[in-house]
Structures are given as C-alpha cells and as structure tokens.
Scaffold this active site. Structure first.
Site, short mmCIF file in Angstrom:
data_model
loop_
_atom_site.label_atom_id
_atom_site.label_comp_id
_atom_site.label_asym_id
_atom_site.label_seq_id
_atom_site.Cartn_x
_atom_site.Cartn_y
_atom_site.Cartn_z
N PRO A 11 0.79 -1.23 0.00
CA PRO A 11 0.00 0.00 0.00
C PRO A 11 0.83 1.29 0.00
CG PRO A 11 -0.15 -1.13 2.12
CD PRO A 11 0.51 -2.07 1.16
N ASN A 12 0.32 2.23 -0.77
CA ASN A 12 0.84 3.60 -0.90
C ASN A 12 2.13 3.71 -1.71
OD1 ASN A 12 -1.23 4.93 0.72
ND2 ASN A 12 -0.33 3.81 2.43
N ARG A 19 4.91 12.18 -3.42
CA ARG A 19 4.70 12.76 -2.09
C ARG A 19 5.87 12.33 -1.20
NH1 ARG A 19 1.05 15.57 -3.56
NH2 ARG A 19 -1.16 15.13 -3.63
N TYR A 24 11.24 9.12 1.05
CA TYR A 24 11.32 8.04 0.06
C TYR A 24 11.98 8.44 -1.25
CZ TYR A 24 8.21 5.70 3.33
OH TYR A 24 7.68 5.13 4.45
N ASN A 75 7.90 -5.82 -1.36
CA ASN A 75 7.92 -4.72 -0.40
C ASN A 75 6.49 -4.64 0.14
OD1 ASN A 75 7.90 -2.40 1.08
ND2 ASN A 75 9.02 -1.18 -0.42
N ALA A 78 3.35 -1.01 4.68
CA ALA A 78 2.88 -1.02 6.09
C ALA A 78 2.38 -2.39 6.52
CB ALA A 78 1.79 0.04 6.27
N HIS A 81 4.32 -4.73 9.02
CA HIS A 81 4.29 -4.61 10.47
C HIS A 81 2.97 -5.08 11.09
CE1 HIS A 81 7.67 -2.22 9.23
NE2 HIS A 81 6.89 -1.32 8.65
N ASP A 88 1.61 -16.10 6.43
CA ASP A 88 0.99 -17.41 6.16
C ASP A 88 0.99 -17.71 4.66
OD1 ASP A 88 0.51 -17.78 8.84
OD2 ASP A 88 -1.63 -17.29 8.74
N GLU A 99 12.40 -9.96 1.04
CA GLU A 99 11.66 -8.78 1.50
C GLU A 99 12.53 -7.55 1.30
OE1 GLU A 99 10.72 -9.22 5.66
OE2 GLU A 99 10.25 -7.09 5.92
N HIS A 101 12.79 -3.19 1.59
CA HIS A 101 12.27 -1.89 2.02
C HIS A 101 13.20 -0.80 1.50
CE1 HIS A 101 9.35 -3.76 4.60
NE2 HIS A 101 10.31 -4.58 4.99
N SER A 103 13.49 2.26 2.79
CA SER A 103 14.10 2.93 3.95
C SER A 103 14.67 1.89 4.91
CB SER A 103 13.05 3.78 4.67
OG SER A 103 11.99 2.96 5.17
N ARG A 108 14.00 3.84 12.02
CA ARG A 108 12.79 4.67 12.05
C ARG A 108 11.99 4.38 13.34
NH1 ARG A 108 9.83 4.53 6.45
NH2 ARG A 108 8.81 6.34 7.44
O1 CA2 Z 1 10.75 1.62 3.40
C1 CA2 Z 1 9.87 0.98 2.84
O2 CA2 Z 1 9.97 0.53 1.70
C2 CA2 Z 1 8.53 0.75 3.56
O3 CA2 Z 1 8.07 -0.54 3.24
C3 CA2 Z 1 7.59 1.82 3.04
C4 CA2 Z 1 6.23 1.81 3.75
C5 CA2 Z 1 6.41 1.84 5.25
O4 CA2 Z 1 5.14 1.70 5.88
C6 CA2 Z 1 7.33 0.73 5.74
O5 CA2 Z 1 7.48 0.87 7.15
C7 CA2 Z 1 8.68 0.83 5.08
C8 CA2 Z 1 5.39 3.02 3.33
C9 CA2 Z 1 5.18 3.15 1.85
C10 CA2 Z 1 4.44 4.43 1.62
O6 CA2 Z 1 5.06 5.11 0.54
C11 CA2 Z 1 4.76 6.41 0.36
C12 CA2 Z 1 5.33 7.02 -0.72
C13 CA2 Z 1 5.12 8.36 -0.94
C14 CA2 Z 1 4.32 9.08 -0.09
C15 CA2 Z 1 3.74 8.46 0.99
C16 CA2 Z 1 3.96 7.13 1.22
#
Ligand code: CA2
Length: 149
Positions: A11-12, A19, A24, A75, A78, A81, A88, A99, A101, A103, A108
């Site tokens: 997601p996102n 954004r 990121y 990836n 969210a 977590h 599963d 996996e 990520h 960041s 964090r």
């Molecule tokens: O660091 C990563 O790749 C994460 O999987 C990114 C997730 C975050 O919840 C994980 O803890 C670490 C968030 C992805 C959201 O990406 C966005 C991109 C642009 C603007 C807002 C969110």
C-alpha cells in the site's frame, strides 16, 4: 519452468516520488519497475511487477506466483508490520522470498522494527532505496540458478 520473478509492492507505494520525497526520494514506482525489468533481462529473466493497496490482493498474487514464478520479491509496505496473513501466504507457497524496504526500517519509529514477513523470507534488504530491488533480483536469481544446478 519459467524464468519469471514476481515483484510485489504494497500500500501507498504507488505514491512514490509524488509525495514525501524527504523520506522516500524522488524515484517513482514506474522508475523502479523499469530498473527491475532491465536488471532481470540482463540476467536472462523476466519480472512481473505489481502494486496493490489491498492485503487480500497481495495474498492472491502470492498464491498466483506459485504457478507462474520461481520466486518473489516483496515490499509489503505497512503490511510488513501488521500482517500475519502475508506471512501465512508466503509459507503456503514455499517459494523463495526476498523482503525489500526502501528505507532502513530499523532506524525509524519502533513500530517499524518488527516484520511479520521476515521470518518467512529467504533474506531481507532495507535502507538501500530503489537499489534494494535490483540487489534482491540479483541475489534471488543466483539462489535459484545455484539450487537448480
Ligand atoms: O521503506 C519501505 O519501503 C517501507 O516498506 C515503506 C512503507 C512503510 O510503511 C514501511 O514501514 C517501510 C510506506 C510506503 C508508503 O510510501 C509512500 C510514498 C510516498 C508518499 C507516501 C507514502
């Protein structure tokens, strides 16, 4: 058997580069897809690259990967977590999973330090930004080609 890897994004991640560039970066998910396709092609493999904002869709894709790919790079964003269901699903398909990520989740907030996916993964890469995806492709292809030899 097909030389295909699934690269799944949670997601996102469709908002990447649009954004929050401070966290990121400015690379978009389309840029990452292009990097993955190019890296895989250079090793004689193909990538099926997807993104969903829905946990159940990601789970369906993990199941689909069992028939259509030899391994998964994910990836989970969210859902990393929160999702026992993703762990599963990964265990259910018995495919090697890396996996990724963008960041460094360990540098964090503390709620990002735990991953439900990591215990079911072959390996975990974090903090290398988009490069983490191509490093994962190289490692997974090498793992699969070694285990096939
Ligand atoms: O660091 C990563 O790749 C994460 O999987 C990114 C997730 C975050 O919840 C994980 O803890 C670490 C968030 C992805 C959201 O990406 C966005 C991109 C642009 C603007 C807002 C969110």
């Amino acid at each position: 058997m097909t030389n295909t890897l699934f690269v799944l994004n949670g997601p996102n991640l469709n908002m990447l580069g649009l954004r929050e560039p401070g966290i990121y970066g400015s690379t978009t998910l389309n840029d990452i897809r292009d990097m993955c396709l190019e890296k895989a092609a250079s090793m004689g493999w193909t990538v099926d690259f997807r993104q969903s904002n829905h946990e159940g869709v990601l789970i369906d894709w993990i199941h689909e990967a069992r028939e259509k790919s030899r391994g998964i790079i994910i990836n989970p964003a969210a859902y990393t977590h929160t999702s026992v269901a993703l762990q599963d699903a990964i265990r259910a398909v018995s495919l090697p999973v890396i996996e990724v990520h963008l960041s460094n989740i360990h540098a964090r907030e503390s709620f990002r330090h735990h991953s439900y996916v990591s215990p079911a993964a072959l390996g975990v890469i974090c903090g290398l930004n988009a490069k983490g995806y191509t490093v994962a492709i190289e490692a997974l292809v090498e793992h699969l080609e070694k285990s096939q030899a």
